[in-house]
Write an enzyme that holds these catalytic residues in place. Structure first.
Site, mmCIF file in Angstrom:
data_model
loop_
_atom_site.group_PDB
_atom_site.id
_atom_site.type_symbol
_atom_site.label_atom_id
_atom_site.label_comp_id
_atom_site.label_asym_id
_atom_site.label_seq_id
_atom_site.Cartn_x
_atom_site.Cartn_y
_atom_site.Cartn_z
ATOM 1 N N ASP A 43 0.817 -1.223 0.000
ATOM 2 C CA ASP A 43 0.000 0.000 0.000
ATOM 3 C C ASP A 43 0.847 1.269 0.000
ATOM 4 O OD1 ASP A 43 0.996 -0.248 2.550
ATOM 5 O OD2 ASP A 43 -0.895 0.223 3.560
ATOM 6 N N LYS A 87 4.766 2.552 15.662
ATOM 7 C CA LYS A 87 3.695 3.487 16.058
ATOM 8 C C LYS A 87 3.928 4.098 17.446
ATOM 9 C CE LYS A 87 0.442 1.555 12.783
ATOM 10 N NZ LYS A 87 1.223 0.491 12.164
ATOM 11 N N ASP A 109 1.952 6.285 2.170
ATOM 12 C CA ASP A 109 1.195 5.085 2.518
ATOM 13 C C ASP A 109 -0.259 5.401 2.201
ATOM 14 O OD1 ASP A 109 -0.718 3.702 4.225
ATOM 15 O OD2 ASP A 109 0.990 2.736 5.148
HETATM 16 N N1 GDD Z 1 -0.406 -11.416 4.759
HETATM 17 C C1 GDD Z 1 -0.811 -10.475 5.608
HETATM 18 N N2 GDD Z 1 -1.439 -10.843 6.764
HETATM 19 N N3 GDD Z 1 -0.585 -9.177 5.287
HETATM 20 C C2 GDD Z 1 -1.014 -8.229 6.165
HETATM 21 C C3 GDD Z 1 -1.684 -8.538 7.368
HETATM 22 C C4 GDD Z 1 -1.908 -9.942 7.672
HETATM 23 O O1 GDD Z 1 -2.483 -10.311 8.707
HETATM 24 N N4 GDD Z 1 -1.981 -7.367 7.999
HETATM 25 C C5 GDD Z 1 -1.525 -6.384 7.206
HETATM 26 N N5 GDD Z 1 -0.948 -6.895 6.088
HETATM 27 C C6 GDD Z 1 -0.323 -6.163 4.978
HETATM 28 C C7 GDD Z 1 -1.157 -4.998 4.461
HETATM 29 O O2 GDD Z 1 -1.932 -5.388 3.343
HETATM 30 C C8 GDD Z 1 -0.092 -3.999 4.041
HETATM 31 O O3 GDD Z 1 0.364 -4.195 2.725
HETATM 32 C C9 GDD Z 1 1.079 -4.303 4.953
HETATM 33 O O4 GDD Z 1 0.864 -5.620 5.486
HETATM 34 C C10 GDD Z 1 1.183 -3.293 6.098
HETATM 35 O O5 GDD Z 1 -0.035 -3.288 6.800
HETATM 36 P P1 GDD Z 1 -0.760 -1.929 7.175
HETATM 37 O O6 GDD Z 1 -1.978 -2.254 7.936
HETATM 38 O O7 GDD Z 1 -0.878 -1.047 6.002
HETATM 39 O O8 GDD Z 1 0.328 -1.361 8.218
HETATM 40 P P2 GDD Z 1 0.695 0.141 8.547
HETATM 41 O O9 GDD Z 1 0.623 1.002 7.339
HETATM 42 O O10 GDD Z 1 -0.120 0.563 9.709
HETATM 43 O O11 GDD Z 1 2.243 0.001 9.024
HETATM 44 C C11 GDD Z 1 3.186 -0.678 8.223
HETATM 45 O O12 GDD Z 1 3.588 0.094 7.100
HETATM 46 C C12 GDD Z 1 4.257 1.336 7.417
HETATM 47 C C13 GDD Z 1 4.641 2.016 6.113
HETATM 48 O O13 GDD Z 1 3.536 2.230 5.327
HETATM 49 C C14 GDD Z 1 4.428 -1.024 9.090
HETATM 50 O O14 GDD Z 1 5.262 -1.865 8.336
HETATM 51 C C15 GDD Z 1 5.177 0.258 9.515
HETATM 52 O O15 GDD Z 1 6.389 -0.091 10.185
HETATM 53 C C16 GDD Z 1 5.522 1.086 8.277
HETATM 54 O O16 GDD Z 1 6.124 2.343 8.680
HETATM 55 MG MG MG Z 2 -0.149 0.812 5.459
#
Ligand code: GDD
Ligand code: MG
Length: 324
Positions: free
Chosen positions: A104, A155, A213
């Site tokens: 994403d 976070k 993001d």
């Molecule tokens: N396979 C799988 N299973 N993928 C998952 C799951 C799960 O249970 N949960 C989330 N994801 C995938 C989402 O589709 C996304 O591509 C990615 O893992 C990150 O999940 P998000 O829910 O978007 O996390 P975030 O944006 O709050 O935080 C993450 O991304 C940030 C940067 O955009 C973390 O990696 C942070 O450390 C990072 O800064």
């Molecule tokens: Mg994200």
């Protein structure tokens, strides 16, 4: 080189559209978010595992219908395993090292340079970092002088944030990272595993280009603006009678004669925008209809959503129906 792409997650912040469509398949700047992410993979990537879960079938169908330049294996989780659990579950065929990618984030990240930096240092892992004002929604790295990561906080509260350099969602790891993750249960890689790996030599690679993001409506639309301005929207055929400014991407069989469109608009297939309507800074997914004289600004319409004649829609996320 193989890549592991995390595509689970419910996309809760993009409901109600994500009740029907997974976040990764929402079109922005002319193609699904997921395919903009995958554009960043370097040429040496010759295969990928997609760790899917929520709406795995939709992802699978899309990937089969729109093949990438390398083979893809989709591995669906029956229940969400989190980032670490997803890596463990889908990582069986990974190379050493392998690329890890969230699905994403859009950016102009130079992944080839990331790979080169990783190899130069023989690092255990190298994470692409980007600088942001507000670190609260992200994972934040504390860095030593040589960019070795000595702290990682997912976070954090502002007072706890070790820097303004965050995990941009693309990293490269020795295959042994998978051995550090327990199997068979949900695991957050960022919270549970990563802090314990720092001793083994994990480095940051600082990027200074654009990055977003796209996980919330505001950020998805900002990501779309960035992609259009960076020239990353695929070309599309302009339907007859169109009055559009720059940065508009059309789908097949759109009917928009007499409406004004743009800037920053993506239309899916079979979209109707009636005369005198105005669309700006928005995404209208397939089959949606905007009536005569209506205005849609800074909004995202899911498949087949109808906006009545003369209506004014701003800063909204609408779907044909809401609910699971
Ligand atoms: N396979 C799988 N299973 N993928 C998952 C799951 C799960 O249970 N949960 C989330 N994801 C995938 C989402 O589709 C996304 O591509 C990615 O893992 C990150 O999940 P998000 O829910 O978007 O996390 P975030 O944006 O709050 O935080 C993450 O991304 C940030 C940067 O955009 C973390 O990696 C942070 O450390 C990072 O800064
Ligand atoms: Mg994200």
């Amino acid at each position: 080189m193989k890549a592991l792409v995390l595509i689970g997650g419910f996309g809760t912040r993009l409901r109600p559209i994500t009740y029907e469509v997974p976040k990764q398949l929402i079109p922005i700047a002319g193609k699904p978010l997921l395919y903009h992410c995958l554009d960043l993979l370097p040429k040496e990537v010759d295969g990928a595992a997609f760790a899917t879960g929520y709406k795995a079938d939709a992802i699978e169908r899309f990937v089969r219908a729109n093949p990438l330049g390398f083979p893809v294996e989709t591995i669906a989780e029956a229940d969400p395993l989190g980032s670490g659990g997803g890596m463990k579950n889908a990582g069986g065929g990974m190379s050493d090292p392998f690329l890890l990618m969230n699905s994403d984030v859009i950016s102009d990240i130079d992944v080839t340079a990331l790979v080169a930096a990783h190899r130069r240092r023989s690092a255990f892992g190298t994470m692409y970092l980007t600088e942001v004002e507000d670190t609260r929604p992200y994972g934040v790295a504390g860095l030593e002088r040589d960019d070795r990561i000595d702290r990682f906080v997912e976070k954090p509260e502002p007072a706890e944030s070790p820097s303004r350099w965050i995990n941009a969602g693309i990293s490269i790891w020795k295959r042994a990272v998978l051995d550090a993750i327990p199997a068979g249960r949900p695991v957050s890689f960022e919270r549970e595993i990563l802090p314990g790996l720092l001793d083994r030599g994990v480095y940051g690679f600082r990027g200074r280009g654009f990055w977003e993001d796209a996980g919330t409506p505001e950020r998805l639309l900002r990501a779309q603006r960035l992609l259009f301005e960076a020239g990353r929207a695929p070309p599309s055929a302009v339907p007859p009678g169109t009055r559009s400014s720059r940065y508009v991407s059309f789908g097949a069989r759109d009917r928009v004669a007499g409406a004004t469109l743009g800037p920053y608009v993506t239309l899916g297939e079979d979209v109707t925008v009636e005369p005198e309507a105005h669309i700006e800074d928005s995404i209208l997914m397939e089959g949606s209809v905007v009536g005569r004289g209506a205005r849609v600004v800074a909004s995202i319409l899911g498949p087949r959503t109808v906006v009545g004649a003369g209506h004014d829609v701003a800063r909204s996320v609408l779907a044909e129906r809401s609910g699971p």
